[in-house]
Design an enzyme around this catalytic site. Structure first.
Site, PDB file in Angstrom:
ATOM      1  N   HIS A  12       0.872  -1.199   0.000  1.00  0.00           N
ATOM      2  CA  HIS A  12       0.000   0.000   0.000  1.00  0.00           C
ATOM      3  C   HIS A  12       0.896   1.232   0.000  1.00  0.00           C
ATOM      4  O   HIS A  12       1.536   1.542   0.997  1.00  0.00           O
ATOM      5  CB  HIS A  12      -0.917   0.011   1.228  1.00  0.00           C
ATOM      6  CG  HIS A  12      -1.888   1.153   1.207  1.00  0.00           C
ATOM      7  ND1 HIS A  12      -3.247   0.978   1.339  1.00  0.00           N
ATOM      8  CD2 HIS A  12      -1.709   2.488   1.063  1.00  0.00           C
ATOM      9  CE1 HIS A  12      -3.855   2.138   1.279  1.00  0.00           C
ATOM     10  NE2 HIS A  12      -2.940   3.088   1.114  1.00  0.00           N
ATOM     11  N   HIS A  14       1.578   5.418  -1.743  1.00  0.00           N
ATOM     12  CA  HIS A  14       1.243   6.588  -2.572  1.00  0.00           C
ATOM     13  C   HIS A  14       2.535   7.151  -3.155  1.00  0.00           C
ATOM     14  O   HIS A  14       3.433   7.528  -2.408  1.00  0.00           O
ATOM     15  CB  HIS A  14       0.549   7.664  -1.735  1.00  0.00           C
ATOM     16  CG  HIS A  14      -0.740   7.186  -1.145  1.00  0.00           C
ATOM     17  ND1 HIS A  14      -1.964   7.348  -1.782  1.00  0.00           N
ATOM     18  CD2 HIS A  14      -0.994   6.512  -0.003  1.00  0.00           C
ATOM     19  CE1 HIS A  14      -2.910   6.791  -1.030  1.00  0.00           C
ATOM     20  NE2 HIS A  14      -2.354   6.277   0.047  1.00  0.00           N
ATOM     21  N   LYS A  98      -9.220  -0.039  -6.068  1.00  0.00           N
ATOM     22  CA  LYS A  98      -9.283   0.599  -4.755  1.00  0.00           C
ATOM     23  C   LYS A  98     -10.647   1.237  -4.527  1.00  0.00           C
ATOM     24  O   LYS A  98     -11.121   2.026  -5.343  1.00  0.00           O
ATOM     25  CB  LYS A  98      -8.189   1.684  -4.669  1.00  0.00           C
ATOM     26  CG  LYS A  98      -8.152   2.445  -3.350  1.00  0.00           C
ATOM     27  CD  LYS A  98      -7.692   1.580  -2.197  1.00  0.00           C
ATOM     28  CE  LYS A  98      -7.843   2.297  -0.849  1.00  0.00           C
ATOM     29  NZ  LYS A  98      -6.707   3.163  -0.517  1.00  0.00           N
ATOM     30  N   HIS A 135     -10.488   1.245   1.466  1.00  0.00           N
ATOM     31  CA  HIS A 135     -10.314   2.259   2.527  1.00  0.00           C
ATOM     32  C   HIS A 135     -11.551   2.144   3.410  1.00  0.00           C
ATOM     33  O   HIS A 135     -12.638   2.569   3.023  1.00  0.00           O
ATOM     34  CB  HIS A 135     -10.175   3.670   1.941  1.00  0.00           C
ATOM     35  CG  HIS A 135      -9.931   4.703   3.000  1.00  0.00           C
ATOM     36  ND1 HIS A 135      -8.720   5.335   3.171  1.00  0.00           N
ATOM     37  CD2 HIS A 135     -10.732   5.168   3.993  1.00  0.00           C
ATOM     38  CE1 HIS A 135      -8.794   6.147   4.212  1.00  0.00           C
ATOM     39  NE2 HIS A 135     -10.006   6.077   4.725  1.00  0.00           N
ATOM     40  N   HIS A 173      -4.723  -0.594   5.657  1.00  0.00           N
ATOM     41  CA  HIS A 173      -4.327   0.134   6.882  1.00  0.00           C
ATOM     42  C   HIS A 173      -5.338  -0.040   8.025  1.00  0.00           C
ATOM     43  O   HIS A 173      -5.949   0.913   8.479  1.00  0.00           O
ATOM     44  CB  HIS A 173      -4.083   1.632   6.603  1.00  0.00           C
ATOM     45  CG  HIS A 173      -5.051   2.305   5.669  1.00  0.00           C
ATOM     46  ND1 HIS A 173      -6.414   2.274   5.845  1.00  0.00           N
ATOM     47  CD2 HIS A 173      -4.833   3.027   4.554  1.00  0.00           C
ATOM     48  CE1 HIS A 173      -6.973   2.960   4.871  1.00  0.00           C
ATOM     49  NE2 HIS A 173      -6.050   3.420   4.074  1.00  0.00           N
ATOM     50  N   ASP A 246       1.576   2.645   3.508  1.00  0.00           N
ATOM     51  CA  ASP A 246       0.731   3.820   3.281  1.00  0.00           C
ATOM     52  C   ASP A 246       1.555   5.103   3.310  1.00  0.00           C
ATOM     53  O   ASP A 246       1.042   6.144   3.719  1.00  0.00           O
ATOM     54  CB  ASP A 246      -0.429   3.890   4.286  1.00  0.00           C
ATOM     55  CG  ASP A 246      -1.547   4.822   3.805  1.00  0.00           C
ATOM     56  OD1 ASP A 246      -1.564   5.172   2.606  1.00  0.00           O
ATOM     57  OD2 ASP A 246      -2.397   5.205   4.627  1.00  0.00           O
TER      58      ASP A 246
END
Ligand code: DOR
Ligand code: ZN
Length: 344
Positions: A12, A14, A98, A135, A173, A246
């Protein structure tokens, strides 16, 4: 003391785009062989074509000689057609889809307003063997921010897992004892990723001596008993829980603001900090499975064959990294991290 590990993956992450992408990617590529790259760009990555173009930009931004592999994701919307799911699967480059509930976090405005509008897409994912990356927070203003994960599990996640019995689902997460319990007790094909901050910090860290914007992420840090449950899950040796940093870079200016962005930039300490946490928990012998085995097994991908070496040598991440005219503040800036990456 040295520790040799099968090279880990970050399930995970970004990476952003442009200048920020070029600034953050080398830290991930130095540690991890592969990463699941989140699609919440602006505009979001809603199509296979956009994901493949983003993948090309990531590959072009890699340091020379790196064989890091970005595993791409699609951003689910109320209107994602099932054909797009099949195109994604056929591309061979897209590992999952996602689910951002609309309004839950950074660039989630085009996210899903009602999961049952996505039934056709979810059915296509189940058929194609594509992973749903969730999420897990409701966004209703009336639900307390600390309860959003639990309410999401009750109202959305549990029904989806039941309605699509072969769909692979990851609660990204995970931050609560409720989330950990749900994943532990769920049917096969349900897992969770765990961040370093949710293993290490409870919500007091948001207010330690003053407001701490660099500890603000979503889902927000929780009470101590939830941190303990997340930590216990990570070091438990259960294959349902695996590494996902994350890492979510925002410039210092956008974090230290009257309306600061959510996200903790952990890529520069991406594996070292897990080693520290596993050691503190007396579970260093379980780090490799958490970091390098359970994730690929869940995704149906081969294990990495090369190795990284960590050394028990303390170091201090810098106060900030320069990016153009701005800076990025890393997780644990100026603090002492007890494990170092030994460069090859
Ligand atoms: O803290 C977060 N930052 N949580 C998310 O879900 C998104 C991420 C981001 O993109 O900045
Ligand atoms: Zn994220």
């Amino acid at each position: 003391m040295r520790l040799t590990l099968r090279r880990p993956d970050d399930w995970h992450l970004h990476l952003r785009d442009g200048e920020l992408l070029r600034a953050v990617l080398p830290y991930t590529a130095a540690r991890f062989a592969r990463a699941i790259v989140m699609p919440n760009l602006s505009p979001p990555v809603t199509t296979t074509a956009a994901a493949l173009a983003y993948r090309d930009r990531i590959l072009a931004a890699l340091p020379a000689g790196s064989d890091f592999q970005p595993l791409m994701t699609l951003y689910l919307t109320d209107n994602t057609p099932p054909e797009e799911i099949r195109r994604a699967r056929d591309s061979g480059a897209i590992a999952g889809v996602k689910l951002y509930p609309a309004g839950a976090t950074t660039n989630s405005d085009s996210g899903v307003t009602d999961i049952w509008r996505c039934e056709a897409a979810l059915a296509a994912m189940e058929e194609a063997g594509m992973v749903l990356q969730v999420h897990g927070e409701v966004t209703h203003a009336e639900v307390d921010v600390f309860h959003r994960e639990r309410v999401f599990i009750e109202n959305i996640l549990a029904p989806v897992v039941e309605r699509f019995p072969r769909l692979k689902v990851i609660l990204e997460h995970v931050t609560t004892a409720d989330g950990v319990d749900f994943v532990r007790g769920a049917r096969d094909g349900v897992a969770a990723t765990i961040t370093p901050q949710h293993m290490m910090l409870n919500r007091n860290a948001l207010f330690a001596g003053g407001l701490r914007p660099h500890h603000y992420c979503l889902p927000v840090l929780k009470a101590e008993r939830h941190r303990q449950a997340v930590l216990d899950a990570a070091v438990s040796g259960s294959a349902r829980f695996f590494l996902g940093t994350d890492s979510a870079p925002h410039t210092r200016g956008s974090k230290e603001s009257s309306c600061g962005c959510a996200g903790i930039y952990s890529a520069p300490v991406g594996i070292e900090i897990y080693a520290e946490l596993f050691e503190q928990a007396g579970a260093l012998d379980r780090l490799e499975a958490f970091a390098s085995e359970f994730g690929p097994r869940f995704y149906g991908l081969p294990l990495n064959e090369d190795r990284i070496v960590l050394e028990r040598r303390p170091w201090q991440p810098p106060a900030e990294y320069r990016v153009g005219a701005d800076t990025l503040v890393p997780f644990r800036a100026g603090e002492t991290v007890s494990w170092s990456l030994v460069s090859a």
